[in-house]
Write a protein that holds these residues in place. Structure first.
Motif, PDB file in Angstrom:
ATOM      1  N   UNK A 198       0.840  -1.209   0.000  1.00 25.27           N
ATOM      2  CA  UNK A 198       0.000   0.000   0.000  1.00 25.27           C
ATOM      3  C   UNK A 198       0.871   1.254   0.000  1.00 25.27           C
ATOM      4  N   UNK A 199       0.325   2.382  -0.471  1.00 23.35           N
ATOM      5  CA  UNK A 199       1.095   3.622  -0.440  1.00 23.35           C
ATOM      6  C   UNK A 199       1.387   4.064   0.994  1.00 23.35           C
ATOM      7  N   UNK A 200       2.658   4.260   1.284  1.00 23.47           N
ATOM      8  CA  UNK A 200       3.090   4.775   2.583  1.00 23.47           C
ATOM      9  C   UNK A 200       4.030   5.937   2.314  1.00 23.47           C
ATOM     10  N   UNK A 201       3.705   7.117   2.843  1.00 24.05           N
ATOM     11  CA  UNK A 201       4.487   8.315   2.553  1.00 24.05           C
ATOM     12  C   UNK A 201       4.772   9.088   3.835  1.00 24.05           C
ATOM     13  N   UNK A 202       5.826   9.898   3.798  1.00 25.59           N
ATOM     14  CA  UNK A 202       6.101  10.846   4.884  1.00 25.59           C
ATOM     15  C   UNK A 202       5.867  12.240   4.346  1.00 25.59           C
ATOM     16  N   UNK A 203       5.119  13.047   5.112  1.00 24.66           N
ATOM     17  CA  UNK A 203       4.724  14.391   4.675  1.00 24.66           C
ATOM     18  C   UNK A 203       5.274  15.432   5.642  1.00 24.66           C
ATOM     19  N   UNK A 204       5.922  16.445   5.098  1.00 19.91           N
ATOM     20  CA  UNK A 204       6.340  17.597   5.874  1.00 19.91           C
ATOM     21  C   UNK A 204       5.173  18.588   5.951  1.00 19.91           C
TER      22      UNK A 204
END
Length: 220
Positions: free
Chosen positions: A98-104
Motif C-alpha cells: 500500500x502507499x506509505x508516505x512521509x509528509x512535511x
C-alpha cells in the motif's frame, strides 16, 4: 486582494505552531490526503509522527503511482469536532502497495480561519500561458479565494505579464481567467506566486463561486 498572502515569510505553522499541531495529531487516527494530480481525497491513517513530519499509510486501494518527493498535498484532519487543513509536501515514499508516505507539514489553519479569509488550501493542476506566448506551462495551485490563487511553478514571471490561467477543478470543470502576479517568492528551485484575477467571464465567476461554496461545505 483581501486576506491573501504568501505566508508572510514567517516559516512553517505561522497560524498554528508545529508543537501544538503535532500534539493534536494522534497515532492511528484517520487523515485525508489530496494530491494535486488526483480529483478525490484518499483515506489514510497516521502511523508515525515527529516534530514537523507525519508518516501516513493509505487505506484506500489505488493503482496510482503519483507520489514523489517534493509533490504538494493537502491534508484534512479532524480533532474534537474541529477540522484542520494542512498544507504539506511529500518528503519520502516508503512503498506504493500500500502507499506509505512521509509528509512535511508546512502550514495549518482551522476551518474558521479558512472561512474568515475566504481562502482554501487546495491541490490542483493548472495550465498558464503568458500573453503573446503559444506554449503554456504547468503549475500547482496551492490555495484559492474569490480574488485569486497561489501557485508553485518553475517559470520566472513578471508583474507586467498578462496571464491566461486554466485551473483543472475536477474531471469535468475548469476555471479560466486572466490574471497578474501580485506576490512572488523564490523557494529553492521553483517560484511561488500570488495571482490576482483581473478578467473573468460570468460563467467562470459562477464556476469559481460554486467551487468555493463546495469547498466550504466539504471542510467540516
Amino acid at each position: 486582494m483581501s486576506g491573501y498572502n504568501l505566508d508572510d515569510n514567517k516559516g512553517i505553522f505561522s497560524l498554528l505552531e508545529s508543537k501544538n499541531l503535532i500534539k493534536l495529531i494522534k497515532l492511528g487516527s484517520p487523515i485525508d490526503v489530496k494530491h494535486f494530480k488526483m480529483y478525490e481525497y484518499i483515506n489514510c491513517i497516521v502511523i508515525e509522527k515527529s516534530e514537523n513530519d507525519i508518516k501516513l499509510e493509505m487505506k484506500d486501494n489505488t493503482q496510482e503511482t503519483l507520489f514523489f518527493p517534493g509533490d504538494h498535498v493537502v491534508l484534512n484532519y479532524s480533532n474534537n469536532d474541529e477540522l484542520y487543513v494542512i498544507d504539506g509536501t511529500i518528503i519520502y515514499v516508503f512503498s506504493i502497495n500500500p502507499p506509505v508516505i512521509k509528509v512535511r507539514m508546512n502550514k495549518c489553519e482551522k476551518l474558521k480561519n479558512l472561512r474568515k479569509h475566504e481562502r482554501y488550501y487546495v491541490s490542483l493542476m493548472a495550465n498558464i500561458r503568458v500573453s503573446g506566448c503559444n506554449k503554456p506551462f504547468f503549475a500547482v495551485v496551492k490555495n484559492m479565494s474569490s480574488g485569486g490563487i497561489k501557485i508553485n511553478c518553475n517559470e520566472l514571471l513578471s508583474p507586467d505579464d498578462v496571464l491566461e490561467v486554466e485551473v483543472i477543478l475536477d474531471r469535468t470543470n475548469k476555471l479560466v481567467f486572466s490574471g497578474a502576479v501580485v506576490r512572488k517568492n523564490k523557494l529553492g528551485n521553483y517560484y511561488e506566486y500570488g495571482i490576482e484575477i483581473k478578467g473573468i467571464s460570468e460563467s467562470n465567476i459562477k464556476c469559481l463561486y460554486h467551487y468555493l461554496k463546495w469547498l466550504g461545505s466539504e471542510y467540516r
